[in-house]
Design an enzyme around this catalytic site. Sequence first.
Site, PDB file in Angstrom:
ATOM      1  CE  LYS A   1      -2.078  -1.103   3.863  1.00 17.08           C
ATOM      2  NZ  LYS A   1      -1.358  -2.358   4.130  1.00 17.08           N
TER       3      LYS A   1
ATOM      4  NE  ARG B   1       6.385  -0.481  10.039  1.00 17.53           N
ATOM      5  CZ  ARG B   1       5.271  -0.409   9.299  1.00 17.53           C
ATOM      6  NH1 ARG B   1       5.279   0.253   8.169  1.00 17.53           N
ATOM      7  NH2 ARG B   1       4.171  -1.005   9.686  1.00 17.53           N
TER       8      ARG B   1
ATOM      9  NE  ARG C   1       7.890  -2.542   6.264  1.00 13.37           N
ATOM     10  CZ  ARG C   1       6.565  -2.397   6.374  1.00 13.37           C
ATOM     11  NH1 ARG C   1       5.892  -1.746   5.453  1.00 13.37           N
ATOM     12  NH2 ARG C   1       5.917  -2.922   7.386  1.00 13.37           N
TER      13      ARG C   1
ATOM     14  NE  ARG D   1       1.973  -4.990  10.997  1.00 14.79           N
ATOM     15  CZ  ARG D   1       3.028  -4.820  10.202  1.00 14.79           C
ATOM     16  NH1 ARG D   1       4.194  -5.353  10.543  1.00 14.79           N
ATOM     17  NH2 ARG D   1       2.911  -4.138   9.093  1.00 14.79           N
TER      18      ARG D   1
ATOM     19  NE  ARG E   1      -4.573   0.193   9.316  1.00 15.90           N
ATOM     20  CZ  ARG E   1      -3.409  -0.366   9.051  1.00 15.90           C
ATOM     21  NH1 ARG E   1      -3.195  -1.608   9.314  1.00 15.90           N
ATOM     22  NH2 ARG E   1      -2.448   0.346   8.538  1.00 15.90           N
TER      23      ARG E   1
HETATM   24  P1  AP5 Z   1       4.920  -1.545   1.819  1.00 18.22           P
HETATM   25  O1  AP5 Z   1       4.602  -0.740   0.609  1.00 18.22           O
HETATM   26  O2  AP5 Z   1       5.636  -0.895   2.940  1.00 18.22           O
HETATM   27  O3  AP5 Z   1       3.586  -2.307   2.304  1.00 18.22           O
HETATM   28  P2  AP5 Z   1       2.349  -1.777   3.157  1.00 18.22           P
HETATM   29  O4  AP5 Z   1       1.141  -2.462   2.631  1.00 18.22           O
HETATM   30  O5  AP5 Z   1       2.332  -0.292   3.207  1.00 18.22           O
HETATM   31  O6  AP5 Z   1       2.753  -2.404   4.539  1.00 18.22           O
HETATM   32  P3  AP5 Z   1       2.611  -1.844   6.025  1.00 18.22           P
HETATM   33  O7  AP5 Z   1       3.269  -2.878   6.889  1.00 18.22           O
HETATM   34  O8  AP5 Z   1       3.143  -0.443   6.155  1.00 18.22           O
HETATM   35  O9  AP5 Z   1       1.101  -1.851   6.219  1.00 18.22           O
HETATM   36  P4  AP5 Z   1       0.373  -1.966   7.521  1.00 18.22           P
HETATM   37  O10 AP5 Z   1      -1.001  -1.693   7.075  1.00 18.22           O
HETATM   38  O11 AP5 Z   1       0.556  -3.186   8.302  1.00 18.22           O
HETATM   39  O12 AP5 Z   1       1.101  -0.877   8.446  1.00 18.22           O
HETATM   40  P5  AP5 Z   1       0.825   0.650   8.748  1.00 18.22           P
HETATM   41  O13 AP5 Z   1       2.114   1.348   8.720  1.00 18.22           O
HETATM   42  O14 AP5 Z   1      -0.291   1.168   7.952  1.00 18.22           O
HETATM   43  O15 AP5 Z   1       5.747  -2.830   1.314  1.00 18.22           O
HETATM   44  C1  AP5 Z   1       6.262  -3.777   2.237  1.00 18.22           C
HETATM   45  C2  AP5 Z   1       7.628  -4.279   1.728  1.00 18.22           C
HETATM   46  O16 AP5 Z   1       7.449  -4.972   0.491  1.00 18.22           O
HETATM   47  C3  AP5 Z   1       8.642  -3.164   1.447  1.00 18.22           C
HETATM   48  O17 AP5 Z   1       9.918  -3.633   1.796  1.00 18.22           O
HETATM   49  C4  AP5 Z   1       8.539  -2.932  -0.068  1.00 18.22           C
HETATM   50  O18 AP5 Z   1       9.763  -2.484  -0.606  1.00 18.22           O
HETATM   51  C5  AP5 Z   1       8.173  -4.319  -0.567  1.00 18.22           C
HETATM   52  N1  AP5 Z   1       7.266  -4.309  -1.713  1.00 18.22           N
HETATM   53  C6  AP5 Z   1       6.209  -3.481  -1.917  1.00 18.22           C
HETATM   54  N2  AP5 Z   1       5.567  -3.804  -3.062  1.00 18.22           N
HETATM   55  C7  AP5 Z   1       6.236  -4.867  -3.591  1.00 18.22           C
HETATM   56  C8  AP5 Z   1       6.053  -5.672  -4.762  1.00 18.22           C
HETATM   57  N3  AP5 Z   1       5.048  -5.435  -5.626  1.00 18.22           N
HETATM   58  N4  AP5 Z   1       6.928  -6.692  -4.989  1.00 18.22           N
HETATM   59  C9  AP5 Z   1       7.938  -6.939  -4.111  1.00 18.22           C
HETATM   60  N5  AP5 Z   1       8.171  -6.212  -2.980  1.00 18.22           N
HETATM   61  C10 AP5 Z   1       7.322  -5.193  -2.721  1.00 18.22           C
HETATM   62  O19 AP5 Z   1       0.288   0.566  10.268  1.00 18.22           O
HETATM   63  C11 AP5 Z   1       1.157   0.203  11.324  1.00 18.22           C
HETATM   64  C12 AP5 Z   1       0.392   0.170  12.638  1.00 18.22           C
HETATM   65  O20 AP5 Z   1      -0.203   1.460  12.908  1.00 18.22           O
HETATM   66  C13 AP5 Z   1      -0.798  -0.798  12.718  1.00 18.22           C
HETATM   67  O21 AP5 Z   1      -0.390  -2.108  13.018  1.00 18.22           O
HETATM   68  C14 AP5 Z   1      -1.615  -0.159  13.852  1.00 18.22           C
HETATM   69  O22 AP5 Z   1      -1.043  -0.419  15.102  1.00 18.22           O
HETATM   70  C15 AP5 Z   1      -1.470   1.328  13.550  1.00 18.22           C
HETATM   71  N6  AP5 Z   1      -2.509   1.815  12.629  1.00 18.22           N
HETATM   72  C16 AP5 Z   1      -2.327   2.244  11.355  1.00 18.22           C
HETATM   73  N7  AP5 Z   1      -3.502   2.613  10.807  1.00 18.22           N
HETATM   74  C17 AP5 Z   1      -4.448   2.409  11.759  1.00 18.22           C
HETATM   75  C18 AP5 Z   1      -5.870   2.579  11.788  1.00 18.22           C
HETATM   76  N8  AP5 Z   1      -6.562   3.021  10.723  1.00 18.22           N
HETATM   77  N9  AP5 Z   1      -6.522   2.252  12.929  1.00 18.22           N
HETATM   78  C19 AP5 Z   1      -5.859   1.813  14.010  1.00 18.22           C
HETATM   79  N10 AP5 Z   1      -4.520   1.604  14.054  1.00 18.22           N
HETATM   80  C20 AP5 Z   1      -3.816   1.911  12.915  1.00 18.22           C
END
Ligand code: AP5
Length: 213
Positions: A13, A160, A127, A171, A88
């Site tokens: 994402k 991270r 990552r 997660r 979410r």
């Molecule tokens: P990346 O693009 O970083 O993936 P992502 O989907 O953004 O992954 P996240 O782990 O950031 O998502 P998440 O939803 O768990 O965490 P968030 O930060 O939102 O890609 C991942 C890796 O793969 C990278 O190394 C990249 O280079 C590689 N990659 C990407 N695309 C690729 C491809 N096509 N092919 C190969 N490799 C690829 O949230 C973190 C925490 O915040 C949550 O756990 C929660 O505690 C809190 N939080 C966030 N939002 C909320 C909410 N709305 N409500 C409550 N708590 C929340």
Amino acid sequence: MIIVLLGPPGSGKGTQAKMLTAKIGITHISMGDILRDAVAKKTPIGVEAEGYLAAGKLVPDSVTIKITGDRIKQPDCVNGFLLDGFPRTMQQAEALAHLLAEEKRGIDKVVYVSVPLELVVERLTGRLSCPKDGSVYHVKYNPPKIGNKCDVCGGELVSRKDDQKEVISNRFTVYEKQTKPLIDYYRAQGKLFKVDGSRSPEMVFEEIKKLVS
Ligand code: AP5
């Protein structure tokens, strides 16, 4: 245009959000980045959120809804924005609809990035993130050019805290229970567009670009 990106942890994402917002010139709002920044700065929200992030649990809805409500009223959101990581939960989705309705706006498209579980675990454990400018790399799929340094600012790259195996598993459990139901919710509204996120970032991006154009 108002776009929501939906998908499991590690589906790409953040990667797609950066590419798309740069291409179409709308604001990228990453809830994860906002919360991590608050934790780093030890703001009251950061202090409250820290334990949830570390455990891979969702921060309370009241907190994320308030953050989103304030953020989307900023001037840089007037011409559109992309929400990455919000909503979410069903409560967040309903609150978002309400917030947008107050401004006579609505979501245009929800892009669901679908990726099988085995692939996302490898993506998350490999990552690397830059704590200084937020750039994201992968040891295998997108390695930094020099050692463990950020290509953009030269900062030291880190894993991270929530990319440890035990936390990743939490997660996923949270995603399955609380976030996955949003797929049907938005499909029923005719707003959901599913893309196969298992391909290269460039191929995924090509498809998303066509969807939102
Ligand atoms: P990346 O693009 O970083 O993936 P992502 O989907 O953004 O992954 P996240 O782990 O950031 O998502 P998440 O939803 O768990 O965490 P968030 O930060 O939102 O890609 C991942 C890796 O793969 C990278 O190394 C990249 O280079 C590689 N990659 C990407 N695309 C690729 C491809 N096509 N092919 C190969 N490799 C690829 O949230 C973190 C925490 O915040 C949550 O756990 C929660 O505690 C809190 N939080 C966030 N939002 C909320 C909410 N709305 N409500 C409550 N708590 C929340």
